[in-house]
Structure formats: structure tokens, C-alpha cells
Design an enzyme around this catalytic site. Structure first.
Site, PDB file in Angstrom:
ATOM      1  N   LYS A  22      21.057  34.104  11.638  1.00  0.00           N
ATOM      2  CA  LYS A  22      22.293  34.593  11.007  1.00  0.00           C
ATOM      3  C   LYS A  22      22.137  36.043  10.566  1.00  0.00           C
ATOM      4  O   LYS A  22      23.006  36.877  10.815  1.00  0.00           O
ATOM      5  CB  LYS A  22      22.638  33.727   9.783  1.00  0.00           C
ATOM      6  CG  LYS A  22      23.742  34.313   8.927  1.00  0.00           C
ATOM      7  CD  LYS A  22      24.042  33.464   7.713  1.00  0.00           C
ATOM      8  CE  LYS A  22      23.220  33.786   6.491  1.00  0.00           C
ATOM      9  NZ  LYS A  22      23.593  35.023   5.772  1.00  0.00           N
ATOM     10  N   ASN A  23      21.013  36.344   9.919  1.00  0.00           N
ATOM     11  CA  ASN A  23      20.870  37.691   9.361  1.00  0.00           C
ATOM     12  C   ASN A  23      20.636  38.746  10.435  1.00  0.00           C
ATOM     13  O   ASN A  23      20.707  39.944  10.163  1.00  0.00           O
ATOM     14  CB  ASN A  23      19.745  37.722   8.322  1.00  0.00           C
ATOM     15  CG  ASN A  23      20.163  37.000   7.048  1.00  0.00           C
ATOM     16  OD1 ASN A  23      21.318  36.582   6.919  1.00  0.00           O
ATOM     17  ND2 ASN A  23      19.241  36.836   6.124  1.00  0.00           N
ATOM     18  N   CYS A 116      27.782  38.359  -5.957  1.00  0.00           N
ATOM     19  CA  CYS A 116      28.052  37.051  -5.349  1.00  0.00           C
ATOM     20  C   CYS A 116      27.217  36.015  -6.067  1.00  0.00           C
ATOM     21  O   CYS A 116      26.630  36.304  -7.107  1.00  0.00           O
ATOM     22  CB  CYS A 116      27.769  37.079  -3.860  1.00  0.00           C
ATOM     23  SG  CYS A 116      26.027  37.209  -3.524  1.00  0.00           S
ATOM     24  N   ARG A 121      24.134  42.400  -6.648  1.00  0.00           N
ATOM     25  CA  ARG A 121      24.091  42.992  -5.310  1.00  0.00           C
ATOM     26  C   ARG A 121      24.850  44.318  -5.208  1.00  0.00           C
ATOM     27  O   ARG A 121      25.815  44.435  -4.464  1.00  0.00           O
ATOM     28  CB  ARG A 121      24.592  41.980  -4.268  1.00  0.00           C
ATOM     29  CG  ARG A 121      23.776  40.715  -4.300  1.00  0.00           C
ATOM     30  CD  ARG A 121      24.132  39.767  -3.224  1.00  0.00           C
ATOM     31  NE  ARG A 121      23.369  40.006  -2.006  1.00  0.00           N
ATOM     32  CZ  ARG A 121      23.354  39.180  -0.974  1.00  0.00           C
ATOM     33  NH1 ARG A 121      24.063  38.094  -0.994  1.00  0.00           N
ATOM     34  NH2 ARG A 121      22.641  39.456   0.087  1.00  0.00           N
ATOM     35  N   ASP A 305      14.882  34.032   0.553  1.00  0.00           N
ATOM     36  CA  ASP A 305      15.762  33.018   1.144  1.00  0.00           C
ATOM     37  C   ASP A 305      15.077  31.651   1.273  1.00  0.00           C
ATOM     38  O   ASP A 305      15.747  30.638   1.459  1.00  0.00           O
ATOM     39  CB  ASP A 305      16.248  33.468   2.530  1.00  0.00           C
ATOM     40  CG  ASP A 305      17.292  34.575   2.436  1.00  0.00           C
ATOM     41  OD1 ASP A 305      17.714  34.907   1.324  1.00  0.00           O
ATOM     42  OD2 ASP A 305      17.678  35.115   3.487  1.00  0.00           O
ATOM     43  N   ARG A 398      27.662  28.278   6.017  1.00  0.00           N
ATOM     44  CA  ARG A 398      27.567  29.722   6.258  1.00  0.00           C
ATOM     45  C   ARG A 398      26.329  30.061   7.080  1.00  0.00           C
ATOM     46  O   ARG A 398      26.325  31.056   7.804  1.00  0.00           O
ATOM     47  CB  ARG A 398      27.483  30.479   4.928  1.00  0.00           C
ATOM     48  CG  ARG A 398      28.787  30.525   4.152  1.00  0.00           C
ATOM     49  CD  ARG A 398      28.618  31.412   2.933  1.00  0.00           C
ATOM     50  NE  ARG A 398      27.835  32.576   3.292  1.00  0.00           N
ATOM     51  CZ  ARG A 398      26.841  33.080   2.571  1.00  0.00           C
ATOM     52  NH1 ARG A 398      26.522  32.571   1.413  1.00  0.00           N
ATOM     53  NH2 ARG A 398      26.166  34.131   2.982  1.00  0.00           N
TER      54      ARG A 398
HETATM   55  C1  UD1 Z   1      19.619  40.521   3.060  1.00  0.00           C
HETATM   56  C2  UD1 Z   1      19.876  39.138   3.594  1.00  0.00           C
HETATM   57  C3  UD1 Z   1      19.632  38.095   2.516  1.00  0.00           C
HETATM   58  C4  UD1 Z   1      18.227  38.263   1.948  1.00  0.00           C
HETATM   59  C5  UD1 Z   1      18.002  39.703   1.493  1.00  0.00           C
HETATM   60  C6  UD1 Z   1      16.572  39.973   1.037  1.00  0.00           C
HETATM   61  C7  UD1 Z   1      21.573  39.439   5.294  1.00  0.00           C
HETATM   62  C8  UD1 Z   1      22.971  39.177   5.724  1.00  0.00           C
HETATM   63  N1  UD1 Z   1      21.252  39.025   4.052  1.00  0.00           N
HETATM   64  O1  UD1 Z   1      20.566  40.743   2.005  1.00  0.00           O
HETATM   65  O2  UD1 Z   1      19.764  36.804   3.089  1.00  0.00           O
HETATM   66  O3  UD1 Z   1      18.066  37.395   0.852  1.00  0.00           O
HETATM   67  O4  UD1 Z   1      18.283  40.611   2.578  1.00  0.00           O
HETATM   68  O5  UD1 Z   1      15.671  39.634   2.036  1.00  0.00           O
HETATM   69  O6  UD1 Z   1      20.749  39.951   6.032  1.00  0.00           O
HETATM   70  N2  UD1 Z   1      19.935  46.380  -3.964  1.00  0.00           N
HETATM   71  C9  UD1 Z   1      20.325  47.387  -4.816  1.00  0.00           C
HETATM   72  N3  UD1 Z   1      21.114  48.397  -4.311  1.00  0.00           N
HETATM   73  C10 UD1 Z   1      21.486  48.426  -2.999  1.00  0.00           C
HETATM   74  C11 UD1 Z   1      21.065  47.386  -2.130  1.00  0.00           C
HETATM   75  C12 UD1 Z   1      20.276  46.377  -2.667  1.00  0.00           C
HETATM   76  O7  UD1 Z   1      20.007  47.393  -6.003  1.00  0.00           O
HETATM   77  O8  UD1 Z   1      22.201  49.355  -2.605  1.00  0.00           O
HETATM   78  C13 UD1 Z   1      19.115  45.260  -4.520  1.00  0.00           C
HETATM   79  C14 UD1 Z   1      19.872  43.916  -4.424  1.00  0.00           C
HETATM   80  O9  UD1 Z   1      20.765  43.750  -5.514  1.00  0.00           O
HETATM   81  C15 UD1 Z   1      18.743  42.938  -4.435  1.00  0.00           C
HETATM   82  C16 UD1 Z   1      17.638  43.678  -3.655  1.00  0.00           C
HETATM   83  O10 UD1 Z   1      17.988  45.059  -3.697  1.00  0.00           O
HETATM   84  O11 UD1 Z   1      18.317  42.721  -5.751  1.00  0.00           O
HETATM   85  C17 UD1 Z   1      17.507  43.218  -2.202  1.00  0.00           C
HETATM   86  O12 UD1 Z   1      18.721  43.428  -1.532  1.00  0.00           O
HETATM   87  P1  UD1 Z   1      18.821  43.715   0.034  1.00  0.00           P
HETATM   88  O13 UD1 Z   1      17.453  43.797   0.649  1.00  0.00           O
HETATM   89  O14 UD1 Z   1      19.747  44.848   0.227  1.00  0.00           O
HETATM   90  O15 UD1 Z   1      19.509  42.378   0.539  1.00  0.00           O
HETATM   91  P2  UD1 Z   1      20.792  42.213   1.433  1.00  0.00           P
HETATM   92  O16 UD1 Z   1      20.757  43.178   2.555  1.00  0.00           O
HETATM   93  O17 UD1 Z   1      21.986  42.172   0.563  1.00  0.00           O
END
Ligand code: UD1
Length: 422
Positions: A22-23, A116, A121, A305, A398
Site C-alpha cells: 500500500k505504501n 489523523c 502528522r 506500522d 484501507r
Molecule cells: C508513512 C507511512 C506510514 C508509516 C510512516 C512511518 C505511507 C502512506 N504512510 O507515513 O504508514 O507509519 O511513514 O514509517 O507511506 N513529521 C513532521 N513533519 C512533517 C512530516 C512528518 O513532523 O512534515 C513527523 C510525523 O508527524 C511523524 C514522523 O514525522 O511523527 C514520521 O512521519 P513520516 O515519516 O512523514 O510518515 P508518513 O509519510 O506520514
């Protein structure tokens, strides 16, 4: 509305094929919109999140066909650069369309995703990087209006956290940037490598994906044919189910290297693995063993995850396991539900769970609060005594394809029931 009902206590035996990731498919679908050509994507899982991404592609003018697990995206006539809130809200990770739209049109209008189920996030890292690459961004009425009147420029971007989504958005924006883009402290997840492989087939030149420094330069871009990698998180769902219910199963189409962060943890808990090419056999008999300390980390650490899935195992292990979750701030919502099933877990400082393993879990009426937390309840239920009813299962849909059919094929007593609308 539907529920899943599981009568626990049956060992799992048999063979299943692992679904596509999915990711991985979500950012690749977004990228396909920016190519201006036809992409043929194989091994696309049938999931509600994938359908949400396809709805966005259609909204902006792509022609999309699905033939079984192959999705064909023709983005030659894309004309929309605006994604309405109703489509963005379906799936939080649709923020990855921002980079793709900027690459294609030099402008984009999308709603700002809020937090979410699993946490706040924020997207500050995404926006900061896109600004550095020449995008002006303003926010009004919850919509992000983004423009790069002079085009996008390759820049050196250092992330202060290896965010998966921010790394993907930068890679997508770089599809149409002048000059080289370099990401330092990039996310190293296998899904980043898969996106880079697809983009390289489309004509880009990306090196370093899977390492902390990624170098990207554009080229003449077209669509490409690509097979999505297998879903490493669903693989760990099967491992957790076997550890909870006992048994021996064979999982086809696994990528052993992607599972390296989770295998030692499940081995410590008593699982025995055997790999033969792309096949994995995992067995576990008897009560799982505790794991002293498990910390979730960016790849190649233990994935956040898979945390809830492993907690279901720890809940019935012999001894006390400590689980520390520092990637997302709200990722223990399955704990009160596991407690309803007889688990003995206390959360300290919001990010540490002390799991005192109990001899037996029992069935209960529980609620899935997020995708992996929901799957974890099902995993726990396969190894619990009596009947468990799981509500809110749209979360599970999902990310897990044909969830109950797959577990049922392995011998679990599981079914989906439709609820009568009042
Ligand atoms: C992706 C995955 C999700 C997985 C996560 C971490 C998808 C669709 N989802 O989510 O399943 O759990 O990676 O492996 O691929 N953060 C910030 N600012 C930002 C971006 C992130 O503070 O601009 C923080 C987030 O709040 C979180 C952490 O960084 O605490 C990790 O987030 P991130 O690696 O960006 O995860 P996603 O891409 O949202």
C-alpha cells in the site's frame, strides 16, 4: 457498516500470497500523474486507500483502468491541478499528490491535511522543502495554494527527520526541477527505493535511494511499466497471527531483505523462519516469549506500522515486554481494546507500553481505531479463547486486501457480517 467476527483458538496452517505494498503504490500512482504518459502498474493491492488515490487521478483528468491487480494510468490529458477537500480527506497520504501536481503544472491547490487517528502528522517538512525548491505557498480557508511561477529548482534539502512522505514529495517535485536535487537525511524505507525505481524507468536519474543521501536529476519523462514491491507490514501481520494462534504457514512473494528489521524480534518471541527465494515459512508453537525492549524507529529500525501487531503477541507472551513508540504520538489506541480482551498493559508517558503477558486472552467486543491497530485486534483474536467482534473495520480495509478470506484460508474461524441499518 460491517463487523468482523472471529472465534479464536485455531492454529493457522497453509499457504498465502502476499499482497502488493500500500505504501508503495500510493506515491507511485501520484507520480504517474506527472509523467504525461501511460504507466502500467502490476501487483496493485485492492484496497480502499488505492481506490481513493484512483479517484483523485480521475478527478484531475487521468484515464485509469484496473484489470485484476494491474492498474493502467494514462496521464496524457491531465488538466486539473486542484484536489477538493472531499477527495483529500479520504486518505491523509494524498498530500503526496502535491509534489506531483507541482511537477506537472507548476501549481497546485489541495486541502491541508489535518491530524489523523495516529497523531498530529504535520507537513512542515514537505512545505519547507517545496518552498526551497521555488514554490510559494499560501493557506486560506484550509486550502494550500501553491505556485512556482519561475518553475521548480533542484536544491540541497536537509530533513531534520527522515520523513517518508516529505522524501516522496521532494522526489516527485524534482521530476520537473531544473538542476540536481539532493536530499540529506532522506527516509530509507523500501517504498522510497520502489518509487525511485519507477521514476528511473520513467526517465529520471535517481541515485542513493535506500541510503540517507538521495541525488535526483530529471530527464525526458514518460510513463513506465512497474511491479509494486510486496507489503512488508502485511507480512508482519501474518507473523504476528502465527505467533498468537500457533501453527505453520507459508507466505509467497516476500522480500526477505525488507523484513530484516522485524525477523529478529519475532524470532526472540519464539517464531522459527525458513526462507527459500521469495517464500517464507514461519512457525510458532506454544506460548510466545517476551521481548525485553522494542523501539519503533525509521527504517531499518522496527517499523511503527508493525508495533500494534507485535503488541498483540506480547500481550500473551510469558514475561514483561516494554514497547516504546516515538514515531507517532497517538499510536497506542489499540491498548484499551486489547485490555478488553484480557491483556495487562499500562502506558506510561504516552509513548511507552509495559505489557505484562497473560496466559490467555479472551474474546470481546472491540473497536478498530486505526489500520494497524485494527489488524492487531484481529491477530490477537485468532489466539484468544471465545468470540471477538471487531467494529469499525473500514480501517482494516484501507490496508489489508481480502483480510478475512486470507485468514480463513489459513484455517482461522473469521467472517465479515453486514449490520442492518437502523
Ligand atoms: C508513512 C507511512 C506510514 C508509516 C510512516 C512511518 C505511507 C502512506 N504512510 O507515513 O504508514 O507509519 O511513514 O514509517 O507511506 N513529521 C513532521 N513533519 C512533517 C512530516 C512528518 O513532523 O512534515 C513527523 C510525523 O508527524 C511523524 C514522523 O514525522 O511523527 C514520521 O512521519 P513520516 O515519516 O512523514 O510518515 P508518513 O509519510 O506520514
Amino acid at each position: 457498516m460491517e463487523n468482523i467476527i472471529i472465534n479464536g483458538g485455531r492454529e493457522l496452517h497453509g499457504s498465502v500470497k502476499l499482497q502488493g505494498s500500500k505504501n508503495s503504490i500510493l506515491p507511485i500512482l501520484a507520480a504517474s500523474a506527472a509523467t504525461g504518459g501511460v504507466s502500467v502498474l502490476h501487483n496493485c493491492p485492492k484496497l480502499s486507500d488505492v481506490e481513493a488515490a484512483i479517484a483523485i487521478l480521475r478527478h484531475i483528468g487521468c484515464k485509469v483502468q484496473r484489470k485484476g491487480h494491474t492498474v493502467i494510468v494514462d496521464s496524457s490529458d491531465v488538466n486539473g491541478f486542484e484536489i477538493p477537500d472531499s477527495l483529500m480527506r479520504e486518505m491523509r497520504s494524498s498530500i503526496v499528490f502535491l509534489g506531483a501536481l507541482l511537477a506537472r503544472f507548476g501549481k497546485a491547490k489541495v486541502s491541508a491535511p489535518g491530524g489523523c487517528e495516529i497523531g498530529l502528522r504535520p507537513i512542515d517538512l514537505h512545505l519547507c522543502a517545496l518552498r526551497r525548491m521555488g514554490t510559494s505557498i499560501s493557506e486560506e480557508g484550509g486550502m494550500l495554494e501553491c505556485k512556482c511561477p519561475d518553475g521548480l529548482f533542484g536544491r540541497h534539502v536537509t530533513l531534520n527527520f527522515p520523513s517518508v512522505g516529505a522524501t516522496e514529495n521532494i522526489m516527485l517535485a524534482a521530476m520537473n526541477a531544473k538542476g540536481e536535487t539532493v536530499i540529506t537525511n532522506a527516509a530509507r524505507e523500501p517504498e522510497i527505493v520502489d518509487l525511485a525505481e519507477y521514476l528511473n524507468k520513467c526517465g529520471m536519474n535517481i541515485t542513493g535511494a535506500g541510503q540517507s543521501v538521495i541525488r535526483i536529476s530529471g530527464g525526458k519523462i514518460s510513463g513506465a511499466e512497474h511491479r509494486i514491491i510486496p507489503d512488508r507490514i502485511v507480512a508482519s501481520t501474518f507473523m504476528a497471527a502465527v505467533a498468537c494462534a500457533g501453527g505453520r504457514i507459508n507466505v509467497k512473494d516476500v522480500e526477505k531483505e525488507h523484513l530484516a528489521p522485524v525477523i529478529p524480534v519475532f524470532e526472540n518471541a519464539g517464531c522459527i523462519f525458513d526462507f527459500n527465494g521469495k517464500e517464507m515459512t514461519v512457525e510458532s508453537f506454544g506460548r510466545p516469549r517476551r521481548v525485553r525492549l522494542l523501539r519503533t524507529m525509521p527504517y531499518p529500525g522496527f517499523p511503527t506500522d508493525s508495533q500494534a501487531l507485535f503488541m498483540a503477541v506480547a500481550a500473551k507472551a510469558s514475561g514483561t515486554s516494554i514497547i516504546s513508540e516515538k514515531i507517532f504520538e497517538n499510536r497506542f489506541r489499540h491498548v484499551p481494546e486489547l485490555i478488553k480482551m484480557g491483556a495487562d498493559i499500562r502506558v506510561e508517558d504516552c509513548c511507552v507500553a509495559v505489557v505484562e503477558g497473560v496466559k490467555k486472552l479472551h474474546g470481546a467486543r472491540v473497536t478498530a481505531c486505526d489500520l494497524r491497530g485494527g489488524s492487531a485486534l484481529a491477530v490477537a483474536a485468532t489466539g484468544a479463547e471465545g468470540q471477538t467482534v471487531i467494529e469499525n473495520i473500514h480501517h482494516i480495509d484501507r490496508g489489508c486486501e481480502a483480510f478475512e478470506e486470507t485468514l480463513s484460508a489459513l484455517g482461522a474461524d473469521i467472517k465479515r457480517v453486514a449490520l442492518l441499518q437502523e
